[in-house]
Design a protein around this motif. Structure first.
Motif, PDB file in Angstrom:
ATOM      1  N   ILE A   1      96.437  19.707  29.568  1.00 39.39           N
ATOM      2  CA  ILE A   1      95.291  20.180  30.757  1.00 39.39           C
ATOM      3  C   ILE A   1      96.223  20.514  31.895  1.00 39.39           C
ATOM      4  CG2 ILE A   1      93.435  19.336  32.235  1.00 39.39           C
ATOM      5  CD1 ILE A   1      92.411  17.487  30.111  1.00 39.39           C
ATOM      6  N   GLY A   2      97.018  20.043  32.264  1.00 41.18           N
ATOM      7  CA  GLY A   2      98.078  20.340  33.390  1.00 41.18           C
ATOM      8  C   GLY A   2      98.478  21.858  33.157  1.00 41.18           C
ATOM      9  N   TYR A   3      99.143  21.972  32.022  1.00 44.29           N
ATOM     10  CA  TYR A   3      99.431  23.300  31.573  1.00 44.29           C
ATOM     11  C   TYR A   3      98.500  24.544  32.087  1.00 44.29           C
ATOM     12  CZ  TYR A   3     101.158  27.273  28.684  1.00 44.29           C
ATOM     13  OH  TYR A   3     101.551  28.398  28.331  1.00 44.29           O
ATOM     14  N   GLU A   4      97.184  24.230  31.404  1.00 39.64           N
ATOM     15  CA  GLU A   4      96.222  25.197  31.621  1.00 39.64           C
ATOM     16  C   GLU A   4      95.802  25.153  33.268  1.00 39.64           C
ATOM     17  OE1 GLU A   4      94.803  27.365  29.698  1.00 39.64           O
ATOM     18  OE2 GLU A   4      96.121  26.760  28.001  1.00 39.64           O
ATOM     19  N   LEU A   5      95.775  24.012  33.908  1.00 38.46           N
ATOM     20  CA  LEU A   5      95.130  24.139  35.218  1.00 38.46           C
ATOM     21  C   LEU A   5      96.273  24.878  36.017  1.00 38.46           C
ATOM     22  CD1 LEU A   5      93.927  20.476  35.598  1.00 38.46           C
ATOM     23  CD2 LEU A   5      92.783  22.573  35.624  1.00 38.46           C
ATOM     24  N   TYR A   6      97.601  24.980  35.735  1.00 32.67           N
ATOM     25  CA  TYR A   6      98.529  25.496  36.395  1.00 32.67           C
ATOM     26  C   TYR A   6      98.114  27.133  36.105  1.00 32.67           C
ATOM     27  CZ  TYR A   6     103.245  27.360  37.700  1.00 32.67           C
ATOM     28  OH  TYR A   6     104.135  28.226  38.236  1.00 32.67           O
ATOM     29  N   PHE A   7      97.980  27.476  35.025  1.00 36.75           N
ATOM     30  CA  PHE A   7      97.903  28.999  34.883  1.00 36.75           C
ATOM     31  C   PHE A   7      96.560  29.331  35.254  1.00 36.75           C
ATOM     32  CE2 PHE A   7     101.299  28.310  32.002  1.00 36.75           C
ATOM     33  CZ  PHE A   7     102.399  29.248  32.335  1.00 36.75           C
ATOM     34  N   LYS A   8      95.605  28.250  35.341  1.00 34.71           N
ATOM     35  CA  LYS A   8      94.214  28.741  36.192  1.00 34.71           C
ATOM     36  C   LYS A   8      94.304  29.225  37.533  1.00 34.71           C
ATOM     37  CE  LYS A   8      89.562  28.510  36.292  1.00 34.71           C
ATOM     38  NZ  LYS A   8      88.867  29.282  35.387  1.00 34.71           N
ATOM     39  N   GLU A   9      95.244  28.470  38.229  1.00 32.49           N
ATOM     40  CA  GLU A   9      95.722  28.835  39.622  1.00 32.49           C
ATOM     41  C   GLU A   9      96.207  30.107  39.581  1.00 32.49           C
ATOM     42  OE1 GLU A   9      94.402  27.216  42.302  1.00 32.49           O
ATOM     43  OE2 GLU A   9      93.417  25.897  40.753  1.00 32.49           O
ATOM     44  N   GLU A  10      96.893  30.529  38.608  1.00 31.90           N
ATOM     45  CA  GLU A  10      97.688  31.882  38.542  1.00 31.90           C
ATOM     46  C   GLU A  10      96.743  32.920  38.160  1.00 31.90           C
ATOM     47  OE1 GLU A  10     101.047  32.316  39.227  1.00 31.90           O
ATOM     48  OE2 GLU A  10     100.913  30.276  40.172  1.00 31.90           O
TER      49      GLU A  10
ATOM     50  N   THR B   1      95.535  33.191  35.105  1.00 36.57           N
ATOM     51  CA  THR B   1      95.704  33.627  33.531  1.00 36.57           C
ATOM     52  C   THR B   1      95.435  32.648  32.587  1.00 36.57           C
ATOM     53  OG1 THR B   1      98.022  32.628  33.801  1.00 36.57           O
ATOM     54  CG2 THR B   1      97.856  35.107  34.214  1.00 36.57           C
ATOM     55  N   SER B   2      94.580  31.695  33.013  1.00 43.68           N
ATOM     56  CA  SER B   2      94.192  30.746  31.961  1.00 43.68           C
ATOM     57  C   SER B   2      92.500  30.818  31.835  1.00 43.68           C
ATOM     58  CB  SER B   2      94.360  29.320  32.488  1.00 43.68           C
ATOM     59  OG  SER B   2      93.599  28.476  31.551  1.00 43.68           O
ATOM     60  N   MET B   3      91.819  30.453  30.663  1.00 39.52           N
ATOM     61  CA  MET B   3      90.667  30.624  30.134  1.00 39.52           C
ATOM     62  C   MET B   3      89.897  29.249  30.437  1.00 39.52           C
ATOM     63  SD  MET B   3      90.266  33.886  29.866  1.00 39.52           S
ATOM     64  CE  MET B   3      88.455  33.823  29.015  1.00 39.52           C
ATOM     65  N   ILE B   4      90.651  28.336  31.110  1.00 44.91           N
ATOM     66  CA  ILE B   4      90.139  26.933  31.088  1.00 44.91           C
ATOM     67  C   ILE B   4      88.856  27.013  32.107  1.00 44.91           C
ATOM     68  CG2 ILE B   4      91.476  26.143  32.823  1.00 44.91           C
ATOM     69  CD1 ILE B   4      91.864  23.424  31.560  1.00 44.91           C
ATOM     70  N   LYS B   5      87.807  26.438  31.745  1.00 45.02           N
ATOM     71  CA  LYS B   5      86.470  26.312  32.350  1.00 45.02           C
ATOM     72  C   LYS B   5      86.703  26.093  33.766  1.00 45.02           C
ATOM     73  CE  LYS B   5      81.519  26.037  31.928  1.00 45.02           C
ATOM     74  NZ  LYS B   5      80.659  25.614  30.931  1.00 45.02           N
ATOM     75  N   TYR B   6      87.098  24.817  34.179  1.00 42.60           N
ATOM     76  CA  TYR B   6      87.238  24.431  35.524  1.00 42.60           C
ATOM     77  C   TYR B   6      88.678  24.362  36.203  1.00 42.60           C
ATOM     78  CZ  TYR B   6      82.500  23.127  34.535  1.00 42.60           C
ATOM     79  OH  TYR B   6      81.183  23.253  33.992  1.00 42.60           O
ATOM     80  N   ASN B   7      88.817  24.499  37.403  1.00 42.32           N
ATOM     81  CA  ASN B   7      89.739  24.274  38.071  1.00 42.32           C
ATOM     82  C   ASN B   7      90.246  22.917  38.338  1.00 42.32           C
ATOM     83  OD1 ASN B   7      88.619  23.549  40.452  1.00 42.32           O
ATOM     84  ND2 ASN B   7      88.802  25.755  41.364  1.00 42.32           N
ATOM     85  N   TYR B   8      91.452  22.504  38.760  1.00 38.02           N
ATOM     86  CA  TYR B   8      91.447  20.995  38.977  1.00 38.02           C
ATOM     87  C   TYR B   8      90.539  20.465  40.060  1.00 38.02           C
ATOM     88  CZ  TYR B   8      94.583  16.977  38.971  1.00 38.02           C
ATOM     89  OH  TYR B   8      95.441  15.731  39.010  1.00 38.02           O
ATOM     90  N   VAL B   9      90.448  20.969  40.907  1.00 43.27           N
ATOM     91  CA  VAL B   9      89.431  20.140  41.953  1.00 43.27           C
ATOM     92  C   VAL B   9      87.894  20.139  41.364  1.00 43.27           C
ATOM     93  CG1 VAL B   9      88.118  20.744  44.110  1.00 43.27           C
ATOM     94  CG2 VAL B   9      90.582  21.223  44.102  1.00 43.27           C
ATOM     95  N   ASP B  10      87.400  21.109  40.862  1.00 42.37           N
ATOM     96  CA  ASP B  10      86.305  20.934  40.083  1.00 42.37           C
ATOM     97  C   ASP B  10      86.067  19.974  38.981  1.00 42.37           C
ATOM     98  OD1 ASP B  10      85.018  22.930  41.851  1.00 42.37           O
ATOM     99  OD2 ASP B  10      85.312  24.413  40.446  1.00 42.37           O
ATOM    100  N   PHE B  11      87.326  20.002  38.382  1.00 43.37           N
ATOM    101  CA  PHE B  11      87.684  19.029  37.227  1.00 43.37           C
ATOM    102  C   PHE B  11      87.571  17.496  37.545  1.00 43.37           C
ATOM    103  CE2 PHE B  11      90.647  17.170  34.118  1.00 43.37           C
ATOM    104  CZ  PHE B  11      89.908  16.939  32.884  1.00 43.37           C
ATOM    105  N   LYS B  12      88.345  17.224  38.527  1.00 41.82           N
ATOM    106  CA  LYS B  12      88.279  15.980  39.375  1.00 41.82           C
ATOM    107  C   LYS B  12      86.874  15.464  39.554  1.00 41.82           C
ATOM    108  CE  LYS B  12      91.852  14.916  41.910  1.00 41.82           C
ATOM    109  NZ  LYS B  12      92.842  14.994  42.786  1.00 41.82           N
ATOM    110  N   SER B  13      86.033  16.533  40.517  1.00 44.43           N
ATOM    111  CA  SER B  13      84.813  16.013  41.025  1.00 44.43           C
ATOM    112  C   SER B  13      83.834  15.874  39.668  1.00 44.43           C
ATOM    113  CB  SER B  13      84.560  17.295  41.804  1.00 44.43           C
ATOM    114  OG  SER B  13      83.132  17.168  42.122  1.00 44.43           O
ATOM    115  N   ILE B  14      83.923  16.735  38.691  1.00 46.57           N
ATOM    116  CA  ILE B  14      83.095  16.485  37.716  1.00 46.57           C
ATOM    117  C   ILE B  14      83.186  14.951  36.963  1.00 46.57           C
ATOM    118  CG2 ILE B  14      82.225  16.962  35.467  1.00 46.57           C
ATOM    119  CD1 ILE B  14      82.836  20.262  36.227  1.00 46.57           C
TER     120      ILE B  14
END
Length: 195
Positions: free
Chosen positions: A141-150, A152-165
């Motif tokens: 998940i960390g790998y995907e979240l890193y690239f979400k910020e860049e 370039t990732s298709m992960i649904k939620y960024n880290y802030v939203d993921f933590k909140s949910i």
């Protein structure tokens, strides 16, 4: 006669609860290793089980970065499965995560996030007993979240939203707050290692 009707009602009620798609109907500790051999055989003989999941379980299908594997991952992380099938699918998904490398491992973070959001308490309860799996999920998940910020990732939620949910899903339960805090720490370490 009343006794027979009561037994039939209880049997019907237990089967209805078992086939319910609501995550709350499953016991939190109903993991594959907790099922009896009879229960496992019933799951394996069930028409509910995806043919590729069964093929993987039997060692006849090797996941890779292809469309068949994507279909398998979609099935293993869906929230429609009955409780016993969910235990089986979760077991298989964790095996794939533990064995994955290369391109396959790069695909898994999205599905780790998905399964955590679909079954938060269930997954966190498993992490409490299986730190190796927790570490792998955090890395993927960390790998995907890193690239979400860049971007370039298709992960649904960024880290802030993921933590909140996830925090909302555990509803202030102190046991799960601790597990979740440890998990977030592992993600932070994974993110730091990406820099």
């Amino acid at each position: 006669m009343k006794k027979h009707l009561l037994i039939l009602f209880l049997l019907f009620f237990s089967v209805s609860c078992e086939s319910s798609n609501q995550p709350r109907s499953c016991k939190e500790n109903l993991y594959w290793k907790n099922l009896s051999e009879v229960q496992k055989m019933a799951v394996l003989d069930s028409s509910e089980i995806d043919k590729y999941a069964m093929s993987y379980y039997q060692g006849c299908f090797k996941p890779s970065d292809d469309s068949l594997t994507l279909n398998l991952l979609e099935e293993l992380t869906n929230e429609r499965a009955s409780c016993h099938a969910k235990a089986f699918y979760f077991h298989l998904f964790n095996q794939i995560c533990m064995k994955a490398d290369g391109a396959l491992s790069e695909m898994l973070g999205v599905y780790c996030q998905r399964i955590m959001l679909n079954s938060s308490v269930y997954v966190l309860g498993y992490f409490q007993r299986n730190k190796n799996v927790e570490q792998i999920y955090a890395n993927l998940i960390g790998y995907e979240l890193y690239f979400k910020e860049e971007g370039t990732s298709m992960i649904k939620y960024n880290y802030v939203d993921f933590k909140s949910i996830l925090n909302k899903r555990i509803g202030g339960d102190k046991v799960y707050e601790k597990i979740l805090s440890d998990f977030f720490h592992l993600i932070n370490v994974a993110l730091k290692n990406m820099d």
